[in-house]
Design an enzyme around this catalytic site. Structure first.
Site, mmCIF file in Angstrom:
data_model
loop_
_atom_site.group_PDB
_atom_site.id
_atom_site.type_symbol
_atom_site.label_atom_id
_atom_site.label_comp_id
_atom_site.label_asym_id
_atom_site.label_seq_id
_atom_site.Cartn_x
_atom_site.Cartn_y
_atom_site.Cartn_z
ATOM 1 N N SER A 1 0.835 -1.198 0.000
ATOM 2 C CA SER A 1 0.000 0.000 0.000
ATOM 3 C C SER A 1 0.867 1.245 0.000
ATOM 4 O O SER A 1 1.908 1.287 0.666
ATOM 5 C CB SER A 1 -0.904 0.013 1.239
ATOM 6 N N TYR B 1 -2.932 -0.459 9.937
ATOM 7 C CA TYR B 1 -3.034 -0.889 8.538
ATOM 8 C C TYR B 1 -1.742 -0.572 7.791
ATOM 9 O O TYR B 1 -1.149 -1.436 7.139
ATOM 10 C CB TYR B 1 -4.226 -0.203 7.861
#
Length: 336
Positions: free
Chosen positions: A191, A206
């Site tokens: 990500s 996350y």
């Protein structure tokens, strides 16, 4: 030339700084475009006839599975819901002349008794197949838009199991076959929240799990490159999926967010190309280069402001008053 001689010093300084940045930016853009313009590679011939995809029932995972099938690869589909696996398997085979195999595996149970049994089934399945590509796509972003102390510990553990631990376990299960055959490609979905942005407050866990994925991929790339196995972490910015709805609107501008199908075409086309950390989509790459020129402190301020605003919106939507006033049939924004 005369104008430049009359220009103030601050203008010349900024122009020089801009020229330096462009000179550093253009070679990277040319390398990226060179990779894009290459003739698409036969992934079956280079790596093998089967691919394993985790989380293939929605979003990026579904689109990647369909794109791999379009390129002629048979698929081992790994997900927690048997009905969803049956649906996506049927969709793939109705569109493409490939075989599919489903493995029901709740990745949030990895390293538990049920998880160990599912992992054993996966190992047994891939042992018989010419698995050339593994796409570790499954991931969760919930809980999000929260401070660390606000979420239940079990929720953090579930995120860590899926985003971090499962990537490790599934990779270890598929690697032995690739080593025996002397070829393979492992794609781990990272990500930009950990690689392209200075920090990502209120989504701290996350982005931290995705930083693990990036470092895991870099090190495996060095370990296994000489053995014929390409390892890659793809670090996209936001893609138009259900998961993206859990993040602030500032990150979901349509001009910068491709559809899952658009991203999947770039992602599959980028397998085996470039460095172990890559950003396959051109819009994402341009955004990353732009953000690289923004000071870290400015990025921190903007991210915190936008994510706090989104947190406030979500908390307001969940309040009893908002629930009472909300028209029947309309749900609150989801975080997945």
């Amino acid at each position: 030339m005369a104008y430049l001689q009359q220009a103030p010093a601050w203008f010349l300084w900024l122009a020089s700084l801009g020229a330096l940045y462009v000179s550093a930016f253009l070679p990277r853009l040319l390398v990226y475009l060179t990779h894009c313009l290459r003739r698409p590679e036969d992934l079956r011939l280079r790596y093998g006839t089967w691919a394993v995809v985790t989380g293939p029932t929605s979003g990026i995972g579904r689109s990647v599975a369909l794109e791999l099938a379009r390129r002629g690869l048979n698929l081992v589909l790994v997900d927690l819901d048997a009905a969803n696996l049956h649906e996506v398997s049927g969709t793939i085979m109705s569109r493409h002349a490939v075989q599919t195999m489903a493995v029901v595996f709740d990745l949030s149970l990895v390293s538990t008794r049920k998880g160990d049994e599912a992992l054993r089934r996966l190992r047994d399945a891939v042992k018989k197949l010419d698995v050339g590509i593994l796409v570790n796509n499954a991931g969760i972003a919930k809980p999000g838009a929260v401070f660390l102390h606000e979420a239940d510990v079990e929720a953090w553990v579930r995120m860590i199991r899926v985003n971090l631990w499962a990537v490790t376990e599934v990779t270890a299960a598929v690697l032995p076959g690739m080593l025996r055959r002397g070829r393979g490609a492992i794609v781990n979905m990272g990500s930009a929240s950990s690689e392209g942005i200075n920090s990502f407050p209120l989504h701290t866990m996350y982005s931290a799990t995705k930083r693990y994925v990036a470092q895991f991929s870099r090190s495996l790339y060095v370990e296994y490159k000489s053995k014929g196995i390409d390892v890659q972490c793809q670090a996209p910015f936001f893609v138009s999926t259900t998961m993206a709805s859990g993040f602030a609107a500032a990150w979901r501008s349509s001009a910068l967010v491709p559809t899952a199908d658009t991203y999947a075409r770039a992602a599959v086309g980028w397998i085996g190309k470039g460095s172990p950390l890559c950003v396959p989509n051109l819009r994402h790459r341009l955004l990353g280069w732009y953000l690289a020129a923004v000071p870290g402190g400015v990025q921190d301020w903007f991210c915190l402001r936008e994510n706090l605003r989104h947190r406030k919106m979500l908390r307001s939507a969940r309040s009893p008053r908002a629930s009472a006033c909300r028209p029947h049939g309309h749900g609150i924004p989801s975080i997945e």
